[in-house]
Design an enzyme around this catalytic site. Structure first.
Site, PDB file in Angstrom:
ATOM      1  N   ASP A  17      -9.812  -3.993  -5.122  1.00 57.60           N
ATOM      2  CA  ASP A  17      -9.036  -3.131  -4.862  1.00 57.60           C
ATOM      3  C   ASP A  17      -9.358  -1.755  -5.790  1.00 57.60           C
ATOM      4  O   ASP A  17      -8.926  -1.660  -6.779  1.00 57.60           O
ATOM      5  CB  ASP A  17      -7.454  -3.259  -4.639  1.00 57.60           C
ATOM      6  CG  ASP A  17      -6.855  -2.204  -3.866  1.00 57.60           C
ATOM      7  OD1 ASP A  17      -7.165  -1.420  -3.491  1.00 57.60           O
ATOM      8  OD2 ASP A  17      -5.559  -2.420  -3.990  1.00 57.60           O
ATOM      9  N   HIS A  42      -8.110  -4.920  -1.167  1.00 54.23           N
ATOM     10  CA  HIS A  42      -6.834  -3.993  -0.584  1.00 54.23           C
ATOM     11  C   HIS A  42      -6.366  -4.786   0.863  1.00 54.23           C
ATOM     12  O   HIS A  42      -7.376  -4.943   1.756  1.00 54.23           O
ATOM     13  CB  HIS A  42      -7.197  -2.575  -0.682  1.00 54.23           C
ATOM     14  CG  HIS A  42      -6.016  -1.799  -0.281  1.00 54.23           C
ATOM     15  ND1 HIS A  42      -5.161  -1.520  -1.398  1.00 54.23           N
ATOM     16  CD2 HIS A  42      -5.590  -1.427   0.998  1.00 54.23           C
ATOM     17  CE1 HIS A  42      -4.185  -0.741  -0.905  1.00 54.23           C
ATOM     18  NE2 HIS A  42      -4.181  -0.338   0.524  1.00 54.23           N
ATOM     19  N   SER A  60       0.881  -1.184  -0.087  1.00 57.55           N
ATOM     20  CA  SER A  60       0.032  -0.086  -0.001  1.00 57.55           C
ATOM     21  C   SER A  60       0.872   1.166   0.163  1.00 57.55           C
ATOM     22  O   SER A  60       1.530   1.348  -0.784  1.00 57.55           O
ATOM     23  CB  SER A  60      -0.831   0.056   1.278  1.00 57.55           C
ATOM     24  OG  SER A  60      -2.009   0.933   0.853  1.00 57.55           O
TER      25      SER A  60
END
Length: 307
Positions: free
Chosen positions: A251, A281, A153
């Site tokens: 995501d 995600h 991320s």
């Protein structure tokens, strides 16, 4: 395919997000409260907390050593958390799994976070520790071969930015970059990527939450137009290290990661984009215990050993 049923079941138990401004201190405390005690974590040959004394200042790091071999390759790991969450503790299980499955010594970086530390403090720490790891190779037991970067991320954002910065500075020791569902474009206009619309709600991370979650970083002086903030906007990508980019089907950030992979290949950089079907995600941090998602670590190993 639909969202993995075990992920869907878990998401259904979550309360709605709190209304009003986000409280980073309270949110960090909530994360830390979920961390299992040390005796319940994946055992390794050694896990040691050190202080990296760098040009960026003293940075806490955790070194995970998988075996008793005298020398290992190195992997420098940057945790995720929208630039204001995450820590050595909340992502310790990721660092340990990377060490076990890749056979590399993992240096997990406890970089400074927004809003207390404004941009580019966290990025500076990640870059400085990468150089420190190379400079301290003898004491770390580095075998002088692999020096990989990995991050999830916002940590994937730092991977791309550190690789670019190192290239521009002539620091050529980085051999691989590994980005798990990276946040690479901090302009959250929903029209920029189809995945921002297709995966807007119902899969964990929601498109409407991107701006408030990244506000601490952006409000601290990070400009989305700056390629060190939004690495997908870097114009010249040639000469960067080979990349593995892992994305998740559900995501909102899926398409920017896959675009980055295409742009790397167009620039002549070997880049593998691997989309995990049914995943959302954060699956490496939260759902890697599901067998089909745990293979992300063996896929990482295979990428690192590919000739």
């Amino acid at each position: 395919m639909p969202l993995h049923p075990e992920i869907a079941t878990f998401l259904a138990t979550l309360p709605p997000p709190p209304e009003g401004p986000l409280d980073p201190v309270a949110m960090r405390a909530g994360e830390e409260a979920q961390v299992p005690p040390a005796e319940e974590r994946l055992p390794l040959h050694a896990v040691e907390d050190l202080t990296a004394r760098t040009a960026s200042g003293d940075v806490p790091v955790r070194v995970c050593t998988p075996t008793d071999a005298d020398r290992h390759g190195l992997l420098v790991y940057f945790h995720g958390g929208a630039f204001f969450l995450g820590s050595l503790e909340t992502h310790d299980h990721v660092a340990r799994s990377l060490a076990k499955e890749t056979g590399l010594k993992v240096v997990s970086v406890g970089y400074r976070r927004a809003p207390e530390a404004p941009f580019p403090a966290g990025l500076d720490d990640c870059y400085a520790v990468t150089r420190w790891a190379a400079e301290q190779g003898e004491s770390l037991g580095w075998d002088g071969t692999t020096l990989a970067l990995a991050g999830d991320s916002s940590g994937g954002n730092f991977v791309a930015a550190v690789a670019a910065r190192a290239h521009d500075d002539g620091f050529d020791r980085i051999t691989h970059q590994i980005l798990y569902y990276p946040s690479l474009d901090l302009d959250f206009d929903e029209d920029r990527y189809a995945s921002l619309r297709e995966n807007a709600v119902g899969h964990g991370l929601e498109t409407a939450g991107l701006k408030p979650f990244n506000a601490f970083y952006l409000d601290s002086g990070a400009d989305p137009a700056d390629p060190l903030v939004s690495p997908v906007r870097r114009k010249e990508l040639s000469g960067l290290p080979p990349a593995l980019i892992v994305t998740a089907e559900f995501d909102p950030l899926r398409d920017e990661g896959e675009l980055y992979g295409r742009r790397l290949r167009e620039a002549g950089v070997p880049a593998t984009v691997s989309r995990y079907e049914g995943a959302g995600h954060g699956f490496v941090q939260h759902f890697s215990w599901i067998p089909e998602y745990h293979r992300v670590f063996t896929e990482t190993r295979d990428f690192l050993t590919r000739r």
